[in-house]
Design a protein around this motif. Structure first.
Motif, PDB file in Angstrom:
ATOM      1  N   GLY A  58       0.834  -1.192   0.000  1.00  0.00           N
ATOM      2  CA  GLY A  58       0.000   0.000   0.000  1.00  0.00           C
ATOM      3  C   GLY A  58       0.868   1.240   0.000  1.00  0.00           C
ATOM      4  N   ALA A 290     -16.120  -5.616   2.739  1.00  0.00           N
ATOM      5  CA  ALA A 290     -15.752  -4.419   1.977  1.00  0.00           C
ATOM      6  C   ALA A 290     -16.266  -3.159   2.658  1.00  0.00           C
ATOM      7  CB  ALA A 290     -16.295  -4.517   0.550  1.00  0.00           C
ATOM      8  N   ASP A 294     -14.086  -0.029   4.130  1.00  0.00           N
ATOM      9  CA  ASP A 294     -14.354   1.346   3.700  1.00  0.00           C
ATOM     10  C   ASP A 294     -14.550   2.268   4.899  1.00  0.00           C
ATOM     11  OD1 ASP A 294     -14.215   0.468   1.112  1.00  0.00           O
ATOM     12  OD2 ASP A 294     -16.380   0.476   0.762  1.00  0.00           O
ATOM     13  N   ALA A 298      -8.236   5.387   7.361  1.00  0.00           N
ATOM     14  CA  ALA A 298      -7.307   5.231   6.239  1.00  0.00           C
ATOM     15  C   ALA A 298      -5.890   4.961   6.708  1.00  0.00           C
ATOM     16  CB  ALA A 298      -7.342   6.485   5.365  1.00  0.00           C
ATOM     17  N   PRO A 304      -4.813  -1.962   3.584  1.00  0.00           N
ATOM     18  CA  PRO A 304      -4.341  -2.299   2.230  1.00  0.00           C
ATOM     19  C   PRO A 304      -4.086  -3.792   2.046  1.00  0.00           C
ATOM     20  CG  PRO A 304      -3.210  -0.357   3.046  1.00  0.00           C
ATOM     21  CD  PRO A 304      -3.972  -0.926   4.214  1.00  0.00           C
ATOM     22  N   ARG A 307      -7.365  -5.479   1.549  1.00  0.00           N
ATOM     23  CA  ARG A 307      -7.990  -5.194   0.250  1.00  0.00           C
ATOM     24  C   ARG A 307      -7.457  -6.137  -0.838  1.00  0.00           C
ATOM     25  NH1 ARG A 307     -11.527  -1.279   0.318  1.00  0.00           N
ATOM     26  NH2 ARG A 307     -11.259   0.546   1.684  1.00  0.00           N
ATOM     27  N   GLU A 325     -13.569  -2.863  -7.775  1.00  0.00           N
ATOM     28  CA  GLU A 325     -13.547  -1.699  -6.880  1.00  0.00           C
ATOM     29  C   GLU A 325     -12.348  -1.765  -5.938  1.00  0.00           C
ATOM     30  OE1 GLU A 325     -14.266   1.829  -5.055  1.00  0.00           O
ATOM     31  OE2 GLU A 325     -15.000   1.052  -6.973  1.00  0.00           O
ATOM     32  N   GLN A 326     -12.016  -2.947  -5.482  1.00  0.00           N
ATOM     33  CA  GLN A 326     -10.840  -3.074  -4.614  1.00  0.00           C
ATOM     34  C   GLN A 326      -9.569  -2.756  -5.387  1.00  0.00           C
ATOM     35  OE1 GLN A 326     -11.589  -3.353  -1.386  1.00  0.00           O
ATOM     36  NE2 GLN A 326     -13.658  -3.422  -2.288  1.00  0.00           N
ATOM     37  N   ARG A 328      -9.297  -0.719  -7.780  1.00  0.00           N
ATOM     38  CA  ARG A 328      -9.230   0.744  -7.916  1.00  0.00           C
ATOM     39  C   ARG A 328      -8.674   1.371  -6.640  1.00  0.00           C
ATOM     40  NH1 ARG A 328     -14.852   0.312 -10.191  1.00  0.00           N
ATOM     41  NH2 ARG A 328     -14.624   0.363 -12.462  1.00  0.00           N
ATOM     42  N   ARG A 329      -9.129   0.869  -5.506  1.00  0.00           N
ATOM     43  CA  ARG A 329      -8.687   1.436  -4.229  1.00  0.00           C
ATOM     44  C   ARG A 329      -7.241   1.066  -3.908  1.00  0.00           C
ATOM     45  NH1 ARG A 329     -12.777   3.204  -0.643  1.00  0.00           N
ATOM     46  NH2 ARG A 329     -14.856   3.129  -1.540  1.00  0.00           N
ATOM     47  N   ILE A 330      -6.804  -0.088  -4.348  1.00  0.00           N
ATOM     48  CA  ILE A 330      -5.427  -0.526  -4.098  1.00  0.00           C
ATOM     49  C   ILE A 330      -4.434   0.350  -4.836  1.00  0.00           C
ATOM     50  CG2 ILE A 330      -3.784  -2.389  -4.570  1.00  0.00           C
ATOM     51  CD1 ILE A 330      -6.139  -4.346  -3.994  1.00  0.00           C
ATOM     52  N   GLY A 331      -4.782   0.748  -6.063  1.00  0.00           N
ATOM     53  CA  GLY A 331      -3.875   1.590  -6.842  1.00  0.00           C
ATOM     54  C   GLY A 331      -2.729   0.782  -7.435  1.00  0.00           C
TER      55      GLY A 331
END
Length: 381
Positions: A58, A290, A294, A298, A304, A307, A325-326, A328-331
């Motif tokens: 992360g 999930a 959320d 943070a 991370p 996720r 969606e995960q 996307r959030r992980i990057g």
């Protein structure tokens, strides 16, 4: 890709990967089909493949936070202990935060522990100092044992492991007496308990002491779940039941429901994809997990990591929209299980993203018929 092409690709993959008797669902062929169709990460709100980083799970720690921890470690290693005492005290009765801070200090003490000895001898915050010491003793016992299932551990290493745990357990018991509010020493005791082969009746008594002080202690639940694993003193069913209960009882803002993902990981490591639970009841737990992640802070370092597991198991259970969606959030970060166990973590991560994007469909839904057939899918990478 245009919406028509995306929908066509998703339909093709669903036909190719529909579960048949003896088949464990979409696997490498499905991921390769997605890649061959021209996976465009940007079209799905994902970072470019060229930016994927297998070096981290992360985002890096904030600079200010990192400098604060470095200064604390430097102070301890120079022989001081007052900064460590203040650091633990600042957590108050946020027992999860206190446990996290004790964990950091244990890692510092593993480098050099003269400062910890001085803290113990001062008598200040005796419970906190003793908890760091007991955690260090348990950590060293596990290092003596090494990794692997019991049958894989050399007898002399196992003997050293079991010989060291009683002292840690007794010190933790005394630490608990010095502060009857703090669940920390009890968490150390349940950690040592599985190595000491405490019977279930005694373990349940210890667990009751933890939950009486901190009913939703994340670290405590992780250690207790390990006790209930089949590889220690429980079974797959007992472990899974324990993890499911954690999902249903966790308070808002807690990452505790992530314990269910860790239970699924245990099952997958033992039995492969076919060992994962099927049926709507288990499938529907993943959106609850999930939502819990959320709602978690943070700054929580476990989120991370969880996720990554959630993305993996959502895809395995044919919930590609949830997986997407995960992702996307992980990057860009892909240095975590399960990708890190692959020969090429970046490729494994990218193929899983491609499959999730293809199966999710143009409307962002899972593209499934809502039945329980084929809920357990195979590895996407």
């Amino acid at each position: 890709m245009t919406p028509v092409l995306v929908f066509g690709l998703a339909a093709m993959i669903m036909l190719l990967t529909r579960r048949r008797p003896g088949d464990s669902g979409p696997g490498p062929a499905a991921a390769e089909a997605a890649e061959a169709a021209g996976f465009d990460p940007a079209a799905h709100g994902l970072v470019p493949s060229a930016e994927l980083d297998p070096g981290r799970a992360g985002p890096p720690m904030r600079l200010l936070r990192r400098k604060e921890l470095e200064a604390l470690a430097d102070s301890c290693l120079a022989g001081g202990w007052r900064a460590a005492e203040a650091y633990v005290a600042a957590a108050g009765e946020d027992w999860d935060e206190r446990w996290s801070r004790l964990d950091f200090l244990t890692r510092v003490a593993a480098e050099r522990d003269a400062w910890l000895t001085a803290w113990e001898e001062s008598g200040a915050s005796a419970c906190a100092a003793a908890t760091v010491r007991t955690r260090l003793l348990v950590q060293r016992a596990w290092e003596a044992r090494g990794s692997g299932f019991p049958a894989q551990v050399a007898p002399e290493r196992m003997a050293a492991f079991r010989a060291q745990l009683p002292a840690a357990y007794e010190l933790a018991r005394r630490a608990a007496e010095s502060d009857r509010r703090d669940p920390g020493p009890w968490v150390v005791m349940i950690t040592a308990a599985r190595g000491m082969r405490l019977p279930r009746r005694k373990f349940r008594a210890l667990w009751a002491e933890v939950t009486a002080r901190a009913p939703h202690h994340v670290g405590g639940h992780w250690q207790a779940m390990q006790y209930w694993c089949a590889k220690w003193h429980g079974s797959d069913a007992l472990m899974l039941r324990f993890a499911v209960r954690a999902v249903h009882t966790a308070p808002a803002g807690s990452p505790l429901p992530g314990l269910y993902l860790q239970a699924l990981t245990e099952l997958e490591l033992r039995h492969g994809p076919r060992g994962l639970p099927g049926g709507r009841r288990h499938r529907d737990l993943l959106p609850r997990v999930a939502a819990a992640l959320d709602g978690s802070p943070a700054s929580n370092e476990q989120v991370p990591l969880l996720r990554h597991l959630l993305a993996h198991f959502a895809l395995m259970s044919r919930q590609p929209a949830l997986a997407l969606e995960q992702f996307r959030r992980i990057g860009p970060w892909c240095g975590a299980h399960p990708w890190s166990t692959a020969p090429n973590p970046v490729r494994a991560f990218d193929r899983a993203r491609a499959l999730a994007a293809a199966l999710a469909g143009p409307d962002g839904t899972d593209g499934t018929d809502g039945t329980d057939e084929g809920r357990t899918a195979a590895q996407p990478a």
